[in-house]
Design an enzyme around this catalytic site. Structure first.
Site, PDB file in Angstrom:
ATOM      1  N   ASP A  71      17.452   6.000  -9.361  1.00  0.00           N
ATOM      2  CA  ASP A  71      16.382   5.169  -9.404  1.00  0.00           C
ATOM      3  C   ASP A  71      15.231   5.859  -8.733  1.00  0.00           C
ATOM      4  O   ASP A  71      15.244   6.581  -7.871  1.00  0.00           O
ATOM      5  CB  ASP A  71      16.488   3.689  -8.768  1.00  0.00           C
ATOM      6  CG  ASP A  71      15.417   2.543  -9.046  1.00  0.00           C
ATOM      7  OD1 ASP A  71      14.896   2.550 -10.144  1.00  0.00           O
ATOM      8  OD2 ASP A  71      15.054   2.138  -8.040  1.00  0.00           O
ATOM      9  N   ASP A 122      11.415   3.875  -8.172  1.00  0.00           N
ATOM     10  CA  ASP A 122      10.646   2.952  -7.234  1.00  0.00           C
ATOM     11  C   ASP A 122      11.472   2.175  -6.342  1.00  0.00           C
ATOM     12  O   ASP A 122      12.687   1.567  -6.727  1.00  0.00           O
ATOM     13  CB  ASP A 122       9.746   2.094  -8.116  1.00  0.00           C
ATOM     14  CG  ASP A 122       8.868   2.528  -8.899  1.00  0.00           C
ATOM     15  OD1 ASP A 122       8.015   3.067  -8.221  1.00  0.00           O
ATOM     16  OD2 ASP A 122       8.777   2.485 -10.328  1.00  0.00           O
TER      17      ASP A 122
END
Length: 218
Positions: free
Chosen positions: A14, A16
């Site tokens: 991922d 953020d």
């Protein structure tokens, strides 16, 4: 936590909250959106992390049309892409990505191409060659589509992938894809990942003799 070694054939990352700390801009933009729509900012922030914007809007304003949410999301993406003030790397992210050079890994993010490019650049991080972005999928996290596409792009079975995530939606997506999950940061622990780390400073991947990736944690 005691030192741990996890073995995988590919890592799915991922962005953020996992590689990039974008909390400052996310808070600014989503709290402005909450005020415009008469919603409580704290309640909005509980939902917004980890999902595509229009998916968060659909949960928060279930009576609005899909078309209105998509249009609103497009405006917010433009705002977020232009605003990188305060965007920095999660501690250890740069070294972690450099250690993955030449090893099977992919970025799997709810951001679109423009936003992911802007935030990774602002944080001084190189983009992985394989990237699954908002344009790549038909369903947002917590749907597992993004992680399953990442595994397919790398030619690795889902069960042989290790996900790095910070949000409840992302951790749920990794679980639904049949993958093990390393939770990164304070948001992760409440959502039941296999392992939790404060940041990436104590995470060291290396290629084993049999071609797998051994991830040393702690």
């Amino acid at each position: 936590m005691p030192p741990t070694v996890l073995t995988a054939r590919a890592l799915l990352l991922d962005m953020d909250g996992t590689l990039v700390n974008s909390d400052a801009v996310v808070e600014r933009i989503w709290r402005r959106w909450a005020e415009r729509n008469g919603l409580d900012g704290d309640e909005v922030m509980e939902v917004a992390h980890g999902r595509q914007g229009h998916a968060s809007m659909a949960l928060l304003l279930p009576d609005r049309s899909v078309e209105q949410n998509l249009a609103d999301n497009a405006r917010m993406l433009a705002e977020e892409t232009a605003d990188v003030d305060g965007v920095i790397e999660i501690p250890g992210a740069g070294a972690f990505l450099r250690a993955l050079h030449g090893l099977p890994h992919a970025l799997v993010t709810s951001a679109d191409v423009a936003l992911s490019t802007a935030r990774m650049a602002a944080a001084g991080l190189d983009l992985p060659e394989v990237r699954i972005t908002a344009e790549s999928v038909g369903a947002s996290k917590p749907d597992p589509e993004g992680f399953l596409k990442g595994a397919a792009e790398l030619g690795v079975a889902p069960a042989d992938c290790l996900v790095f995530e910070d949000s409840g939606a992302g951790i749920a997506a990794g679980r639904a894809a049949g993958m093990r999950v390393v939770g990164v940061g304070p948001r992760a622990e409440a959502h039941g990942p296999d392992v939790v780390v404060n940041d990436l400073t104590g995470v060291r991947p290396e290629q084993a003799a049999d071609g797998t990736i051994r991830v040393h944690i702690g």
